[in-house]
Enzyme design. Sequence first.
Site, short mmCIF file in Angstrom:
data_model
loop_
_atom_site.label_atom_id
_atom_site.label_comp_id
_atom_site.label_asym_id
_atom_site.label_seq_id
_atom_site.Cartn_x
_atom_site.Cartn_y
_atom_site.Cartn_z
N ASP A 177 -92.48 -24.82 -5.84
CA ASP A 177 -91.85 -24.36 -7.07
C ASP A 177 -90.68 -23.43 -6.75
O ASP A 177 -90.69 -22.75 -5.72
CB ASP A 177 -92.85 -23.61 -7.95
CG ASP A 177 -93.89 -24.52 -8.59
OD1 ASP A 177 -93.63 -25.74 -8.66
OD2 ASP A 177 -94.95 -24.02 -9.01
N TYR B 132 -101.49 -20.48 1.63
CA TYR B 132 -100.64 -19.69 0.76
C TYR B 132 -101.10 -18.23 0.76
O TYR B 132 -102.29 -17.95 0.94
CB TYR B 132 -100.72 -20.18 -0.69
CG TYR B 132 -100.20 -21.57 -0.93
CD1 TYR B 132 -98.87 -21.79 -1.27
CD2 TYR B 132 -101.05 -22.67 -0.84
CE1 TYR B 132 -98.40 -23.07 -1.50
CE2 TYR B 132 -100.58 -23.96 -1.06
CZ TYR B 132 -99.25 -24.15 -1.40
OH TYR B 132 -98.79 -25.41 -1.64
N ASP C 236 -97.35 -18.45 -14.53
CA ASP C 236 -96.58 -17.68 -13.56
C ASP C 236 -95.45 -16.98 -14.29
O ASP C 236 -95.49 -16.81 -15.52
CB ASP C 236 -96.08 -18.57 -12.41
CG ASP C 236 -95.08 -19.63 -12.87
OD1 ASP C 236 -94.70 -19.65 -14.07
OD2 ASP C 236 -94.66 -20.45 -12.02
N ARG D 38 -101.12 -21.66 -9.36
CA ARG D 38 -101.00 -21.12 -10.72
C ARG D 38 -102.25 -21.42 -11.54
O ARG D 38 -102.72 -20.59 -12.32
CB ARG D 38 -99.79 -21.72 -11.43
CG ARG D 38 -98.46 -21.27 -10.88
CD ARG D 38 -97.32 -21.94 -11.62
NE ARG D 38 -97.16 -23.33 -11.27
CZ ARG D 38 -96.84 -24.29 -12.13
NH1 ARG D 38 -96.70 -24.02 -13.41
NH2 ARG D 38 -96.67 -25.53 -11.72
#
Length: 235
Positions: free
Chosen positions: A48, A76, A90, A182
């Site tokens: 993203d 992550y 987000d 998310r």
Amino acid sequence: MDFISGEIIGIDKPLRWTSFDAVKRVRGAIQRRMKVKKFKVGHAGTLDPLATGVLIICTGRATRRISELQEGMKEYVAEITLGATTPSFDLETEIDATYPHEHVTRELVESVLPRFTGRVMQVPPVFSAVKIDGKRAYSFARKGKEVELKAKPLEIREIEILSFEAPVLTLRILCSKGTYIRALARDLGQALETGAHLTALRRTRVGDVTIDRCWTLDEALEHIANDELTFPEEE
């Protein structure tokens, strides 16, 4: 560098760049270096715009390996803020609701995390590239249209708490492709009986490619412009 036979380049994608933006810059640099108008370049695993970190870019014949590379586990580091939600889960959209979060302790977080590890089902965010009737879900969401997405199976192998300074929770997550961090933030907020949304995300690994092995975009463009080119031998 042999762009025709194929190079696999790890890029540390900058904040607010799309994955396509990075690919476009790399492709343009290769085209200028090789003095060609067209050249095949692709990426393995979209990030993203609000995420940074490992983006694998493949050139030439190495683009055939994109599907294989996408299968690698992803790692992550995610910053999740408790007590508030956004429609996109987000910072792409504004906060739409707030919730009490003072009851959430590190011990409570540790107690619910096992629910999200292993083989799990996850409903993707409506602000995502999942296709509905041939169109991306985000195209409906951005017009305020309601859509219903089906839960998809995935694997979250590890979740580790790196820090918790209320209301900010930082996690390290090792997961399969198709995992939306998310959506994990959304589900974790619900499990903690509060709201939550993702406020920062950095991908630190894709398969065997780790962030310490990646170039910045500027470094990659410099190598493309200046490194010695090699060409495959004629058959």
